[in-house]
Design a protein around this motif. Structure first.
Motif, PDB file in Angstrom:
ATOM      1  N   ASP A   1      50.013  30.969  42.192  1.00  0.00           N
ATOM      2  CA  ASP A   1      50.091  32.333  41.661  1.00  0.00           C
ATOM      3  C   ASP A   1      49.536  32.477  40.253  1.00  0.00           C
ATOM      4  O   ASP A   1      48.918  33.476  39.918  1.00  0.00           O
ATOM      5  CB  ASP A   1      51.555  32.805  41.650  1.00  0.00           C
ATOM      6  CG  ASP A   1      52.050  33.114  43.049  1.00  0.00           C
ATOM      7  OD1 ASP A   1      51.204  33.192  43.963  1.00  0.00           O
ATOM      8  OD2 ASP A   1      53.267  33.277  43.219  1.00  0.00           O
ATOM      9  N   GLU A   2      49.812  31.476  39.415  1.00  0.00           N
ATOM     10  CA  GLU A   2      49.455  31.596  37.991  1.00  0.00           C
ATOM     11  C   GLU A   2      47.974  31.318  37.737  1.00  0.00           C
ATOM     12  O   GLU A   2      47.473  31.585  36.657  1.00  0.00           O
ATOM     13  CB  GLU A   2      50.282  30.607  37.141  1.00  0.00           C
ATOM     14  CG  GLU A   2      51.779  30.738  37.305  1.00  0.00           C
ATOM     15  CD  GLU A   2      52.265  32.120  36.909  1.00  0.00           C
ATOM     16  OE1 GLU A   2      51.752  32.652  35.913  1.00  0.00           O
ATOM     17  OE2 GLU A   2      53.135  32.659  37.613  1.00  0.00           O
ATOM     18  N   MET A   3      47.300  30.754  38.725  1.00  0.00           N
ATOM     19  CA  MET A   3      45.905  30.358  38.506  1.00  0.00           C
ATOM     20  C   MET A   3      44.956  31.485  38.887  1.00  0.00           C
ATOM     21  O   MET A   3      45.285  32.349  39.695  1.00  0.00           O
ATOM     22  CB  MET A   3      45.568  29.138  39.371  1.00  0.00           C
ATOM     23  CG  MET A   3      46.296  27.880  38.980  1.00  0.00           C
ATOM     24  SD  MET A   3      45.591  26.533  39.961  1.00  0.00           S
ATOM     25  CE  MET A   3      46.738  25.242  39.611  1.00  0.00           C
TER      26      MET A   3
ATOM     27  N   ASN B   1      42.042  28.324  41.706  1.00  0.00           N
ATOM     28  CA  ASN B   1      42.579  28.081  43.037  1.00  0.00           C
ATOM     29  C   ASN B   1      41.522  27.493  43.960  1.00  0.00           C
ATOM     30  O   ASN B   1      41.769  26.507  44.655  1.00  0.00           O
ATOM     31  CB  ASN B   1      43.104  29.388  43.644  1.00  0.00           C
ATOM     32  CG  ASN B   1      44.588  29.583  43.434  1.00  0.00           C
ATOM     33  OD1 ASN B   1      45.410  28.879  44.021  1.00  0.00           O
ATOM     34  ND2 ASN B   1      44.941  30.511  42.560  1.00  0.00           N
ATOM     35  N   ALA B   2      40.336  28.119  43.945  1.00  0.00           N
ATOM     36  CA  ALA B   2      39.283  27.689  44.879  1.00  0.00           C
ATOM     37  C   ALA B   2      38.847  26.258  44.590  1.00  0.00           C
ATOM     38  O   ALA B   2      38.456  25.530  45.499  1.00  0.00           O
ATOM     39  CB  ALA B   2      38.098  28.655  44.813  1.00  0.00           C
ATOM     40  N   ALA B   3      38.939  25.856  43.317  1.00  0.00           N
ATOM     41  CA  ALA B   3      38.444  24.528  42.927  1.00  0.00           C
ATOM     42  C   ALA B   3      39.584  23.534  42.730  1.00  0.00           C
ATOM     43  O   ALA B   3      39.391  22.478  42.128  1.00  0.00           O
ATOM     44  CB  ALA B   3      37.607  24.642  41.652  1.00  0.00           C
ATOM     45  N   VAL B   4      40.768  23.839  43.253  1.00  0.00           N
ATOM     46  CA  VAL B   4      41.952  23.030  42.949  1.00  0.00           C
ATOM     47  C   VAL B   4      41.810  21.586  43.454  1.00  0.00           C
ATOM     48  O   VAL B   4      42.414  20.672  42.893  1.00  0.00           O
ATOM     49  CB  VAL B   4      43.238  23.708  43.503  1.00  0.00           C
ATOM     50  CG1 VAL B   4      43.360  23.523  45.005  1.00  0.00           C
ATOM     51  CG2 VAL B   4      44.472  23.196  42.787  1.00  0.00           C
TER      52      VAL B   4
ATOM     53  N   ARG C   1      45.255  36.458  37.359  1.00  0.00           N
ATOM     54  CA  ARG C   1      46.036  35.567  38.213  1.00  0.00           C
ATOM     55  C   ARG C   1      45.876  35.908  39.691  1.00  0.00           C
ATOM     56  O   ARG C   1      45.625  37.066  40.047  1.00  0.00           O
ATOM     57  CB  ARG C   1      47.517  35.691  37.861  1.00  0.00           C
ATOM     58  CG  ARG C   1      47.855  35.267  36.462  1.00  0.00           C
ATOM     59  CD  ARG C   1      49.126  35.935  35.992  1.00  0.00           C
ATOM     60  NE  ARG C   1      50.096  36.066  37.088  1.00  0.00           N
ATOM     61  CZ  ARG C   1      51.399  35.964  36.941  1.00  0.00           C
ATOM     62  NH1 ARG C   1      51.911  35.757  35.757  1.00  0.00           N
ATOM     63  NH2 ARG C   1      52.211  36.116  37.956  1.00  0.00           N
ATOM     64  N   ALA C   2      46.078  34.916  40.541  1.00  0.00           N
ATOM     65  CA  ALA C   2      45.918  35.102  41.989  1.00  0.00           C
ATOM     66  C   ALA C   2      46.844  36.204  42.534  1.00  0.00           C
ATOM     67  O   ALA C   2      46.496  36.902  43.485  1.00  0.00           O
ATOM     68  CB  ALA C   2      46.189  33.793  42.707  1.00  0.00           C
TER      69      ALA C   2
END
Ligand SMILES: Nc1ncnc2c1ncn2[C@@H]1O[C@H](COP(=O)(O)OP(=O)(O)OP(=O)(O)O)[C@@H](O)[C@H]1O
Ligand SMILES: [Mg+2]
Length: 227
Positions: free
Chosen positions: A97-99, A104-107, A140-141
């Motif tokens: 959520d916080e990213m 997120n896509a590159a996690v 944020r996401a």
């Protein structure tokens, strides 16, 4: 990246209670083909997807992706195989959520060896862009709509450069227009990269656009895969 054929032989999954959850004597999917897994609630569709990703161990039988049998791999090798070859889109997206969208896509960078990280970031940027999202947005996401969150999850799966993409009801929470757009995006990604696309779905519009159908009832195939 190399396309991987799938072969299941004598696969059973039995719950701790002794109840049989899955029983697939024989199933093959040629490399690069797309498959819809259908069936009523509780039929074992998500269980099968977890078996295909190695998140769930089979009780008997073999699950071959190419020359690799997931059933024989240690946990460490299984994790490495999954990271290298298998992209997953979960029904509830499982975003951080916080990213931001790009974070997120590159996690997967966080778990990848150093030399692979730049490539993951490059694919994340490319996938977000081709899915109509701006990789430079820093919000944020949680601020994204459901359909956009789903596309971030797709970008994350593609950023790994997978040979196989497993999606659990990818269009379930979307309206018709967004569902069709996501279906177009998934098929375009599959065509562009040659990956095998396997979707659990209740959406007939998505199912009819995939190459094959596997219908489950009580954990077993209901008909031949050449449906
Ligand atoms: N660890 C477990 N122990 C016992 N039963 C389980 C376990 N995991 C799944 N099940 C049961 O196995 C059956 C199949 O579950 P699964 O999640 O694969 O169904 P599904 O086809 O994905 O259904 P839905 O369409 O509702 O998502 C269900 O009855 C479920 O309760
Ligand atoms: Mg399910």
């Amino acid at each position: 990246m190399a396309a991987l054929p799938l072969a299941l032989r004598n696969v059973t999954v039995t719950a701790a209670s002794g109840r049989g959850l899955l029983n697939i004597p024989d199933y093959t999917l040629p490399a690069g083909q797309s498959l819809a897994i259908l069936g009523p609630s509780g039929a074992g569709k998500s269980t099968l997807l977890h078996v295909l990703s190695g998140l769930r161990r089979v009780s008997t039988g073999s699950v071959h992706w190419g020359a690799t049998d997931l059933a024989t791999l240690t946990e460490t090798r299984l994790s490495a195989f999954r990271r290298r070859h298998i992209g997953q889109i979960f029904q509830d997206f499982l975003l951080f959520d916080e990213m931001s969208a790009l974070e997120n896509a590159a996690v997967a960078r966080q778990f990848a060896p150093g030399p692979e990280r730049a490539e993951i970031l490059r694919r994340a940027v490319q996938s977000l862009t081709s899915l109509g999202l701006d990789p430079q947005e820093t919000r944020r996401a949680t601020t994204y709509s459901g359909g956009e969150r789903q596309r971030i999850a797709v970008a994350r799966a593609l950023a790994q450069g997978p040979d196989v993409l497993l999606a659990d009801e990818p269009t379930a929470s979307l309206d018709r227009t967004s569902a069709e757009r996501l279906t177009d995006d998934l098929l375009a990604a599959a065509q562009r990269t040659g990956l095998s696309l396997i979707c659990v779905t209740h959406d007939p519009a998505l199912a009819t656009r995939l190459d094959r159908t596997l219908r489950l009832a009580h954990g077993a195939p209901e008909m031949s895969h050449a449906a």
